[in-house]
Design a protein around this motif. Structure first.
Motif, PDB file in Angstrom:
ATOM      1  N   ALA A 398      -4.418  -4.724  -4.127  1.00  0.00           N
ATOM      2  CA  ALA A 398      -5.807  -4.737  -4.591  1.00  0.00           C
ATOM      3  C   ALA A 398      -6.481  -3.373  -4.530  1.00  0.00           C
ATOM      4  O   ALA A 398      -7.703  -3.293  -4.613  1.00  0.00           O
ATOM      5  CB  ALA A 398      -6.611  -5.733  -3.758  1.00  0.00           C
ATOM      6  N   HIS A 399      -5.714  -2.285  -4.424  1.00  0.00           N
ATOM      7  CA  HIS A 399      -6.327  -0.985  -4.143  1.00  0.00           C
ATOM      8  C   HIS A 399      -6.032   0.089  -5.183  1.00  0.00           C
ATOM      9  O   HIS A 399      -6.276   1.269  -4.933  1.00  0.00           O
ATOM     10  CB  HIS A 399      -5.870  -0.499  -2.769  1.00  0.00           C
ATOM     11  CG  HIS A 399      -6.198  -1.441  -1.659  1.00  0.00           C
ATOM     12  ND1 HIS A 399      -7.428  -1.462  -1.030  1.00  0.00           N
ATOM     13  CD2 HIS A 399      -5.462  -2.430  -1.080  1.00  0.00           C
ATOM     14  CE1 HIS A 399      -7.434  -2.406  -0.107  1.00  0.00           C
ATOM     15  NE2 HIS A 399      -6.261  -3.018  -0.119  1.00  0.00           N
ATOM     16  N   SER A 400      -5.516  -0.290  -6.330  1.00  0.00           N
ATOM     17  CA  SER A 400      -5.142   0.697  -7.344  1.00  0.00           C
ATOM     18  C   SER A 400      -6.117   0.744  -8.516  1.00  0.00           C
ATOM     19  O   SER A 400      -5.812   1.339  -9.546  1.00  0.00           O
ATOM     20  CB  SER A 400      -3.730   0.396  -7.869  1.00  0.00           C
ATOM     21  OG  SER A 400      -2.780   0.514  -6.838  1.00  0.00           O
ATOM     22  N   ASP A 401      -7.295   0.125  -8.364  1.00  0.00           N
ATOM     23  CA  ASP A 401      -8.219   0.056  -9.487  1.00  0.00           C
ATOM     24  C   ASP A 401      -8.775   1.424  -9.872  1.00  0.00           C
ATOM     25  O   ASP A 401      -9.142   1.655 -11.028  1.00  0.00           O
ATOM     26  CB  ASP A 401      -9.362  -0.911  -9.180  1.00  0.00           C
ATOM     27  CG  ASP A 401     -10.085  -0.565  -7.888  1.00  0.00           C
ATOM     28  OD1 ASP A 401      -9.425  -0.124  -6.936  1.00  0.00           O
ATOM     29  OD2 ASP A 401     -11.319  -0.738  -7.832  1.00  0.00           O
ATOM     30  N   LYS A 402      -8.824   2.373  -8.921  1.00  0.00           N
ATOM     31  CA  LYS A 402      -9.328   3.707  -9.223  1.00  0.00           C
ATOM     32  C   LYS A 402      -8.207   4.683  -9.573  1.00  0.00           C
ATOM     33  O   LYS A 402      -8.340   5.507 -10.466  1.00  0.00           O
ATOM     34  CB  LYS A 402     -10.137   4.240  -8.042  1.00  0.00           C
ATOM     35  CG  LYS A 402     -11.432   3.477  -7.799  1.00  0.00           C
ATOM     36  CD  LYS A 402     -12.224   4.086  -6.661  1.00  0.00           C
ATOM     37  CE  LYS A 402     -13.526   3.319  -6.446  1.00  0.00           C
ATOM     38  NZ  LYS A 402     -14.313   3.885  -5.322  1.00  0.00           N
ATOM     39  N   THR A 403      -7.103   4.591  -8.882  1.00  0.00           N
ATOM     40  CA  THR A 403      -6.016   5.548  -9.106  1.00  0.00           C
ATOM     41  C   THR A 403      -5.164   5.189 -10.313  1.00  0.00           C
ATOM     42  O   THR A 403      -4.551   6.061 -10.937  1.00  0.00           O
ATOM     43  CB  THR A 403      -5.108   5.621  -7.877  1.00  0.00           C
ATOM     44  OG1 THR A 403      -4.526   4.324  -7.630  1.00  0.00           O
ATOM     45  CG2 THR A 403      -5.882   6.074  -6.649  1.00  0.00           C
ATOM     46  N   HIS A 404      -5.060   3.895 -10.628  1.00  0.00           N
ATOM     47  CA  HIS A 404      -4.165   3.408 -11.682  1.00  0.00           C
ATOM     48  C   HIS A 404      -2.738   3.914 -11.452  1.00  0.00           C
ATOM     49  O   HIS A 404      -2.024   4.276 -12.388  1.00  0.00           O
ATOM     50  CB  HIS A 404      -4.682   3.795 -13.066  1.00  0.00           C
ATOM     51  CG  HIS A 404      -5.782   2.894 -13.543  1.00  0.00           C
ATOM     52  ND1 HIS A 404      -5.796   2.327 -14.793  1.00  0.00           N
ATOM     53  CD2 HIS A 404      -6.892   2.422 -12.914  1.00  0.00           C
ATOM     54  CE1 HIS A 404      -6.878   1.565 -14.926  1.00  0.00           C
ATOM     55  NE2 HIS A 404      -7.552   1.620 -13.796  1.00  0.00           N
ATOM     56  N   GLU A 405      -2.349   3.895 -10.196  1.00  0.00           N
ATOM     57  CA  GLU A 405      -0.984   4.237  -9.795  1.00  0.00           C
ATOM     58  C   GLU A 405      -0.578   3.314  -8.658  1.00  0.00           C
ATOM     59  O   GLU A 405      -1.420   2.916  -7.837  1.00  0.00           O
ATOM     60  CB  GLU A 405      -0.889   5.691  -9.328  1.00  0.00           C
ATOM     61  CG  GLU A 405      -1.204   6.724 -10.401  1.00  0.00           C
ATOM     62  CD  GLU A 405      -1.196   8.140  -9.885  1.00  0.00           C
ATOM     63  OE1 GLU A 405      -1.303   9.073 -10.701  1.00  0.00           O
ATOM     64  OE2 GLU A 405      -1.094   8.339  -8.653  1.00  0.00           O
ATOM     65  N   LEU A 406       0.700   2.965  -8.600  1.00  0.00           N
ATOM     66  CA  LEU A 406       1.174   2.065  -7.557  1.00  0.00           C
ATOM     67  C   LEU A 406       2.645   2.348  -7.282  1.00  0.00           C
ATOM     68  O   LEU A 406       3.438   2.513  -8.206  1.00  0.00           O
ATOM     69  CB  LEU A 406       1.009   0.604  -7.983  1.00  0.00           C
ATOM     70  CG  LEU A 406       1.576  -0.462  -7.035  1.00  0.00           C
ATOM     71  CD1 LEU A 406       0.773  -0.512  -5.738  1.00  0.00           C
ATOM     72  CD2 LEU A 406       1.584  -1.843  -7.705  1.00  0.00           C
ATOM     73  N   THR A 407       2.997   2.395  -5.995  1.00  0.00           N
ATOM     74  CA  THR A 407       4.394   2.508  -5.578  1.00  0.00           C
ATOM     75  C   THR A 407       4.710   1.375  -4.616  1.00  0.00           C
ATOM     76  O   THR A 407       3.958   1.120  -3.677  1.00  0.00           O
ATOM     77  CB  THR A 407       4.665   3.850  -4.886  1.00  0.00           C
ATOM     78  OG1 THR A 407       4.401   4.923  -5.792  1.00  0.00           O
ATOM     79  CG2 THR A 407       6.117   3.937  -4.425  1.00  0.00           C
ATOM     80  N   ILE A 408       5.826   0.689  -4.861  1.00  0.00           N
ATOM     81  CA  ILE A 408       6.345  -0.347  -3.964  1.00  0.00           C
ATOM     82  C   ILE A 408       7.765   0.066  -3.594  1.00  0.00           C
ATOM     83  O   ILE A 408       8.591   0.291  -4.479  1.00  0.00           O
ATOM     84  CB  ILE A 408       6.357  -1.729  -4.643  1.00  0.00           C
ATOM     85  CG1 ILE A 408       4.941  -2.121  -5.080  1.00  0.00           C
ATOM     86  CG2 ILE A 408       6.944  -2.787  -3.712  1.00  0.00           C
ATOM     87  CD1 ILE A 408       4.893  -3.371  -5.953  1.00  0.00           C
ATOM     88  N   ALA A 409       8.046   0.185  -2.307  1.00  0.00           N
ATOM     89  CA  ALA A 409       9.359   0.679  -1.886  1.00  0.00           C
ATOM     90  C   ALA A 409       9.792  -0.012  -0.596  1.00  0.00           C
ATOM     91  O   ALA A 409       8.956  -0.338   0.258  1.00  0.00           O
ATOM     92  CB  ALA A 409       9.319   2.193  -1.681  1.00  0.00           C
ATOM     93  N   PHE A 410      11.103  -0.222  -0.445  1.00  0.00           N
ATOM     94  CA  PHE A 410      11.635  -0.842   0.772  1.00  0.00           C
ATOM     95  C   PHE A 410      13.156  -0.697   0.782  1.00  0.00           C
ATOM     96  O   PHE A 410      13.789  -0.422  -0.237  1.00  0.00           O
ATOM     97  CB  PHE A 410      11.259  -2.327   0.853  1.00  0.00           C
ATOM     98  CG  PHE A 410      11.474  -3.096  -0.419  1.00  0.00           C
ATOM     99  CD1 PHE A 410      12.729  -3.569  -0.791  1.00  0.00           C
ATOM    100  CD2 PHE A 410      10.402  -3.349  -1.267  1.00  0.00           C
ATOM    101  CE1 PHE A 410      12.911  -4.275  -1.971  1.00  0.00           C
ATOM    102  CE2 PHE A 410      10.571  -4.054  -2.451  1.00  0.00           C
ATOM    103  CZ  PHE A 410      11.832  -4.519  -2.803  1.00  0.00           C
ATOM    104  N   TRP A 411      13.722  -0.879   1.951  1.00  0.00           N
ATOM    105  CA  TRP A 411      15.172  -0.950   2.114  1.00  0.00           C
ATOM    106  C   TRP A 411      15.600  -2.411   1.999  1.00  0.00           C
ATOM    107  O   TRP A 411      14.900  -3.307   2.475  1.00  0.00           O
ATOM    108  CB  TRP A 411      15.590  -0.389   3.474  1.00  0.00           C
ATOM    109  CG  TRP A 411      15.375   1.086   3.594  1.00  0.00           C
ATOM    110  CD1 TRP A 411      14.244   1.720   3.992  1.00  0.00           C
ATOM    111  CD2 TRP A 411      16.341   2.112   3.295  1.00  0.00           C
ATOM    112  NE1 TRP A 411      14.423   3.080   3.959  1.00  0.00           N
ATOM    113  CE2 TRP A 411      15.697   3.349   3.546  1.00  0.00           C
ATOM    114  CE3 TRP A 411      17.656   2.105   2.853  1.00  0.00           C
ATOM    115  CZ2 TRP A 411      16.347   4.576   3.365  1.00  0.00           C
ATOM    116  CZ3 TRP A 411      18.305   3.312   2.668  1.00  0.00           C
ATOM    117  CH2 TRP A 411      17.656   4.536   2.918  1.00  0.00           C
ATOM    118  N   VAL A 412      16.748  -2.647   1.374  1.00  0.00           N
ATOM    119  CA  VAL A 412      17.217  -4.011   1.164  1.00  0.00           C
ATOM    120  C   VAL A 412      18.735  -4.054   1.316  1.00  0.00           C
ATOM    121  O   VAL A 412      19.441  -3.108   0.961  1.00  0.00           O
ATOM    122  CB  VAL A 412      16.793  -4.530  -0.234  1.00  0.00           C
ATOM    123  CG1 VAL A 412      17.362  -3.663  -1.340  1.00  0.00           C
ATOM    124  CG2 VAL A 412      17.183  -5.990  -0.426  1.00  0.00           C
TER     125      VAL A 412
END
Length: 644
Positions: A398-412
């Motif tokens: 819910a926090h990308s409304d100003k940046t218009h950028e998003l990163t999702i990362a994890f080890w699997v």
């Protein structure tokens, strides 16, 4: 015993997108070109030293900044400095003019990270002194006949002159405006100055950022406004006086005596307030953030720290703006991290520090097993449908409304399961509510390197939008070697199964308004470019409507109504942030999470070298000693390391 782990991935090196002229001193975890040309990508001894200075010039639009690194005397054996005294300045205290210095320290430029909020900056060499005298060393009241440097530092009224060497930065612009400069300032009551070179007087600067020890309620470093930094500074200056004033007279102390003591303390505080205003925040704690100051066209302004070295991360120049205009443009980046470590609550239940919940048969695992890559992780169950998963806090998207950028990362890791058991299993899903299959809003990141998005517009990330003209499928059971649509056009190609070896691997999805990149182990494996407008190619809704995605899961076939089981994966070191990570930043994060990942992926087993002839000696895999310039997998102090 409770185990506390922190994993931080905040990246603050990128400057504001709307700045007119921008310069970043750190690019993809390396020194910018100007610094790298002098000292290498990670830093080192400067190779451009002349007259005791290393000078580096940076330009961005109408702004020019010059970094000056300077020399300081080196220590001889035993710690004394090789300084020869000259004429007497202060006979009583054995202070002299400096006749000569026999040895100087190297000038270095380096890459450094504040660490707990991932704040990168350039370090330089040399205290910015205006004069250097020689003072005789003494011990137990005896003069020793050896000498060390006695530095005279800048005075904010300009009466002592400007620094002649050491570390400082010179700012000029061809137009009037304001600079916003990213800095790290040392603790120990060192003062930080912005000085007009013409008047040689320190000018007002506005500081906003982080002060060590000032945290939010959840323990994270708190991003402070200018007013809040000033408030901390006020407490630093007036805290002792105000605390004693509030306490009132002590036992046996008359009001008259108390008033006299307080008047004396107030006078002492006021006498030092003017000088202390240049100490950012609490003088005993370091500061990292932004200095903002006004400049006139063509005039030169120096930025440096009193008796220390200031860290420099880059700058913005805004023509026609003032410092007051800019201070509202600094916002804390949103970063959510977790390593899934748990503790036992008052009811005896195992719960996570960040509030993630294990649903169904999923569970949080904590292990001290020898050789384990991660001591804490989430293990999902893959034997049912829409039953088991890890539920994340509802606001993480819910926090990308100003940046218009998003990163999702994890080890699997798929350890313990075969590809047939997770062919179509999603890694990450998000939607408005539980069990809301095939409806918007939704986001799904598939283990085979695909994605689907339906937030104010559907985006299926087809081969037509792929930068390679086709989608590559990273699951050997998902497709044949090639899969053709009715028109006979190649839309998919098999890239092998990245999880089949059952090792830990790093997954990253990076979204912007018009692109999605999926990285596997730090390498781009699928990249889609969309126009952001046409129906069927819309990513923007992920940012504008991201707050609608409240049911966010790792694992769990939640977004579809199909009969595929939940994903049976292990998850570790999750990172979500409202900015786009570059490939360099992704690999830097991998190293921060798992320093031995490159060796781990190669499968090379290093030999054990015993009885090394020297501390820090290094050996190649054949057991041969090699020099420090050797690159690759080596043994150092009996441990396997990768030298880049």
């Amino acid at each position: 015993m409770k185990k506390i782990f922190t994993l931080v991935g905040v990246t603050l090196c990128a400057m504001s997108a709307n700045a007119q002229d921008v310069y970043n001193a750190i690019v993809d975890g390396k020194l910018a070109t100007e610094f790298a040309a002098v000292a290498g990508e990670k830093g080192g001894v400067a190779n451009n030293v002349a007259d005791g200075k290393s000078i580096i010039t940076m330009t961005a639009g109408k702004a020019t900044v010059t970094a000056v690194g300077g020399t300081t005397p080196a220590n001889a054996d035993g710690g004394a400095q090789q300084i020869t005294p000259g004429e007497v300045i202060d006979a009583e205290n054995h202070i002299y003019e400096t006749a000569s210095v026999e040895a100087w320290n190297d000038i270095n430029w380096g890459l450094k990270n504040q660490g707990d909020i991932d704040f990168w900056y350039v370090t330089g060499t040399g205290n910015p002194y205006v004069k250097m005298n020689a003072v005789e060393n003494s011990k137990d009241g005896e003069w020793l006949g050896t000498y060390k440097a006695d530095y005279v530092y800048y005075n904010p009224d300009g009466s002592l002159g400007m620094p002649i060497t050491g570390l400082y930065y010179k700012f000029t612009a061809s137009a009037a405006g304001a600079f916003k400069v990213k800095v790290w300032a040392n603790k120990g009551n060192r003062k930080t100055f912005v000085v007009n070179a013409k008047t040689q007087k320190a000018e007002r600067l506005l500081a906003s950022g982080y002060i060590n020890g000032v945290n939010d309620a959840d323990g994270k470093k708190k991003l402070l406004t200018v007013e809040q930094v000033d408030s901390v500074h006020h407490v630093y200056i007036w805290g002792d006086y105000e605390k004693k004033l509030a306490a009132g007279p002590g036992e046996g102390q008359t009001q008259e005596d108390f008033d006299a003591k307080m008047a004396e303390l107030k006078a002492e505080t006021e006498a030092t307030e003017a000088d202390r205003q240049f100490v950012i925040g609490n003088g005993n704690q370091n500061f990292w953030g932004w200095l903002t100051f006004d400049v006139e066209a063509g005039e030169e302004y120096w930025v440096f720290q009193h008796s220390s070295q200031i860290g420099f991360g880059g700058f913005e120049f805004h023509e026609g703006k003032t410092a007051e205009d800019l201070i509202g443009g600094i916002e804390a980046p949103y970063v959510y991290t977790t390593n899934f470590s748990t503790y036992e609550d008052e009811d005896g239940n195992r719960v996570t520090w960040k509030g993630e919940k294990a649903v169904g048969n999923g569970q949080f695992v904590s292990t001290e097993e020898e050789g384990a890559v991660f001591g804490d992780y989430f293990q999902n169950d893959g034997t049912a449908q829409r039953t088991s998963y890890c539920l994340l806090p509802e606001d993480v998207l819910a926090h990308s409304d100003k940046t218009h950028e998003l990163t999702i990362a994890f080890w699997v890791s798929a350890e313990g399961f075969t590809p047939a058991q997770y062919t179509y299993a999603p890694l990450f899903t998000a939607y408005a509510q539980q069990n809301n299959p095939n409806k918007d809003p939704m986001l799904a990141l598939q283990s085979r390197g695909f994605a689907q998005l339906n937030c104010a517009g559907w985006c299926d990330f087809t081969g037509a939008n792929n930068a390679n003209g086709k989608n590559t499928v990273y699951n050997s059971n998902a497709w044949e070697a090639t899969d053709k649509n009715p028109a006979g056009e190649l839309t998919h190609i098999n890239g092998g199964n990245w999880l089949e070896d059952q090792k830990w691997h790093y997954y990253t999805a990076v979204f912007t308004d018009d692109a999605l990149k999926i990285y596997l182990d730090g390498e781009v494996k699928n990249e889609w470019n969309v126009d952001g407008v046409t129906d069927g190619q819309v990513i923007t809704g992920l940012f504008t409507n991201g707050a609608d995605l409240k049911y966010v899961c790792l694992g769990g076939n939640q977004a579809w109504g199909w009969n595929d089981n939940d994903s049976p994966f292990r998850y570790a070191r999750l990172l979500i942030k409202n900015s786009k990570m570059t490939q360099g930043e992704i690999k830097a994060q991998m190293t921060a999470d798992f320093p031995g990942w490159e060796e781990y992926f190669t499968g090379v087993e290093a030999i054990t070298v015993k009885a090394q002839p020297a501390v820090n000696a290094i050996y190649n895999m054949a057991g041969q000693q090699v020099g420090e310039g050797f690159k690759g997998l080596v043994i150092k102090n009996g441990k396997k390391v990768v030298i880049k």
